[in-house]
Design a protein around this motif. Structure first.
Motif, PDB file in Angstrom:
ATOM      1  N   GLU A 142       0.812  -1.227   0.000  1.00  0.00           N
ATOM      2  CA  GLU A 142       0.000   0.000   0.000  1.00  0.00           C
ATOM      3  C   GLU A 142       0.845   1.277   0.000  1.00  0.00           C
ATOM      4  O   GLU A 142       0.405   2.318  -0.471  1.00  0.00           O
ATOM      5  CB  GLU A 142      -0.942   0.015   1.211  1.00  0.00           C
ATOM      6  N   LYS A 250       3.444   5.781  -2.844  1.00  0.00           N
ATOM      7  CA  LYS A 250       1.977   5.878  -2.967  1.00  0.00           C
ATOM      8  C   LYS A 250       1.339   6.486  -1.725  1.00  0.00           C
ATOM      9  O   LYS A 250       0.455   7.313  -1.804  1.00  0.00           O
ATOM     10  CB  LYS A 250       1.391   4.478  -3.178  1.00  0.00           C
ATOM     11  N   LYS A 251       1.761   6.002  -0.557  1.00  0.00           N
ATOM     12  CA  LYS A 251       1.213   6.505   0.703  1.00  0.00           C
ATOM     13  C   LYS A 251       2.352   6.744   1.696  1.00  0.00           C
ATOM     14  O   LYS A 251       3.372   6.038   1.649  1.00  0.00           O
ATOM     15  CB  LYS A 251       0.257   5.474   1.327  1.00  0.00           C
ATOM     16  N   ILE A 265      -2.316   9.587   7.359  1.00  0.00           N
ATOM     17  CA  ILE A 265      -1.841   8.903   6.154  1.00  0.00           C
ATOM     18  C   ILE A 265      -2.029   9.866   4.983  1.00  0.00           C
ATOM     19  O   ILE A 265      -3.120  10.419   4.803  1.00  0.00           O
ATOM     20  CB  ILE A 265      -2.616   7.594   5.915  1.00  0.00           C
ATOM     21  N   HIS A 266      -0.971  10.074   4.227  1.00  0.00           N
ATOM     22  CA  HIS A 266      -1.064  10.903   3.022  1.00  0.00           C
ATOM     23  C   HIS A 266      -1.142   9.967   1.826  1.00  0.00           C
ATOM     24  O   HIS A 266      -0.271   9.113   1.649  1.00  0.00           O
ATOM     25  CB  HIS A 266       0.181  11.780   2.878  1.00  0.00           C
ATOM     26  N   THR A 267      -2.193  10.125   1.009  1.00  0.00           N
ATOM     27  CA  THR A 267      -2.268   9.365  -0.241  1.00  0.00           C
ATOM     28  C   THR A 267      -2.005  10.388  -1.342  1.00  0.00           C
ATOM     29  O   THR A 267      -2.847  11.258  -1.599  1.00  0.00           O
ATOM     30  CB  THR A 267      -3.660   8.714  -0.401  1.00  0.00           C
TER      31      THR A 267
END
Ligand SMILES: NC(=O)c1ccc[n+]([C@@H]2O[C@H](COP(=O)([O-])OP(=O)(O)OC[C@H]3O[C@@H](n4cnc5c(N)ncnc54)[C@H](O)[C@@H]3O)[C@@H](O)[C@H]2O)c1
Length: 373
Positions: A142, A250-251, A265-267
């Protein structure tokens, strides 16, 4: 190993937190306790119903009915006690740090090799729910490609036992070095550390370490990754914080700035707050309750580190289970002796680097495990 592992806990401040977990674990017999002060030891022994009690560590080591010791004594005692226990044929679990010098770490790695016994450093952060959560995200892909890791441990130690006063911040760095190496699944190859600021003069004289903050860059071995870790112990205004951040393609995961608030969480460029789930389901049922609760009924009786560290992220039963299951299944625990030496020596060498203006210092060969969890 089919029979129960007979465990003795040495040092009963923080150490007492682990007694009921061993008492409940089906693979363990909580066989004995040890600390120098008989009166305090008897109070703990009576409270938990433990009959075998030792005020002398070396007497404990002569007991053939003890298979393993879990050491929770002051920092300066860890190395000699670990070495003596291994040489006496006991498995060793030891609280952090492994030792206070590179040479002591080398001797412990050597004693493990010679004795064939198991050593595990009981680093809490690498079994915290935040760590297990981010590790799971990384393993599921992820995060994308991990690009950088950062960790900090800031704690005001005024009023703690005297051996803490003036301790070089990086001599107690495992809570921030541990997670960045464990998430990178590798060893540290070399370090460069800067010291910053100045603590009170009466604190400096004890260890000759003047810095309020030490900040270290770590080159991760056989990887394109590097990491940065920050430590402070005195004269630095900040709420208690044991944190790590992981930046992926990605994250990314960023630890909350204020305790008990959600992490982020930064997406891509989009942030979202996250409530980190508990990981009790990874544990045998009989000790699952210990990820969220302390070991005493009265809140006021918890060890100060447990309260300040928010219960150490529910890590205590995971640590006990990792140690016992490694012994039962005849496998290496994480972190084993070499990995613990690598984590601990990052801090020791980082302080040496800071004292020399940031000099690049390689980790010694004996700390390179080339083996990851
Ligand atoms: N999150 C964590 O991993 C975490 C949190 C708290 C403490 N710790 C570690 O746990 C250790 C103990 O911390 P604490 O706050 O309980 O310290 P403390 O000084 O309050 O207690 C130490 C205990 O060890 C006993 N002791 C000292 N020398 C001994 C000896 N030679 N033989 C037998 N017993 C001896 C003392 O009687 C006491 O019970 C420290 O090394 C600290 O680094 C780790």
């Amino acid at each position: 190993m089919s029979k129960k592992i007979r465990v003795a806990i040495v040092g009963l401040g923080f150490g007492a937190e682990f007694i009921p977990i061993y008492q409940k674990h089906k693979d363990a017999e909580m066989a004995a306790i040890c600390q120098r002060n008989a009166e305090k030891m008897n109070a703990v022994g009576d409270a938990f119903g433990i009959k075998k009690r030792y005020t002398d560590f070396e007497e404990l080591l002569k007991d053939p009915d003890i298979d393993a010791v879990h050491i929770n004594t002051p920092i300066q005692e860890h190395a000699w006690q670990s070495i003596k226990a291994l040489k006496a044929g006991k498995h060793v679990a030891c609280t952090v740090p492994m030792a206070t010098s590179v040479e002591e770490c080398r001797q412990i790695v050597e004693a493990v090799k010679e004795s064939g016994k198991t050593y595990m450093m009981m680093e809490t952060v690498v079994y915290s729910r935040e760590f297990l959560f981010v590790k799971e995200m990384a393993e599921k892909g992820e995060l994308g490609k991990i690009q950088f890791l950062r960790a900090s441990h800031q704690q005001e130690m005024a009023g703690w036992p005297g051996y803490w006063e003036g301790l070089p911040p990086m001599h107690y760095a495992t809570h921030c070095v541990g997670p960045v190496l464990a998430l990178a699944k590798s060893d540290a190859e070399y370090v460069s550390c800067f010291g910053s600021g100045r603590i009170d003069d009466n604190l400096i004289s004890k260890y000759g370490s003047p810095f309020a903050i030490e900040s270290c860059h770590i080159k991760i071995k056989d990887s394109d990754l590097s990491a940065e870790v920050t430590r402070s112990l005195f004269n630095t205004a900040r709420q208690y914080r044991e944190s790590f951040d992981v930046y992926g393609s990605k994250k990314s995961f960023e630890w909350t700035l204020i305790e008990h608030e959600p992490s982020v969480i930064h997406t891509g460029e989009v942030p979202s707050r996250v409530t980190v789930p508990d990981y009790a389901h990874l544990l045998p049922e009989e000790i699952q309750a210990f990820t969220t609760g302390g070991v005493y009924d009265a809140d006021s009786n918890q060890h100060l580190s447990f309260i300040q560290g928010s219960g150490h992220g529910g890590s205590h039963p995971h640590l006990v289970n990792e140690f016992l299951s490694a012994l039962r299944d005849n496998r290496e625990p994480y972190p084993n002796a070499k990995q613990s030496a690598n984590i601990t020596c990052v801090g020791i060498l980082a302080h040496e680097s800071a004292m020399q203006g940031g000099k690049l210092i390689p980790l010694p060969e004996f700390t390179l495990s080339n083996q990851v969890k």
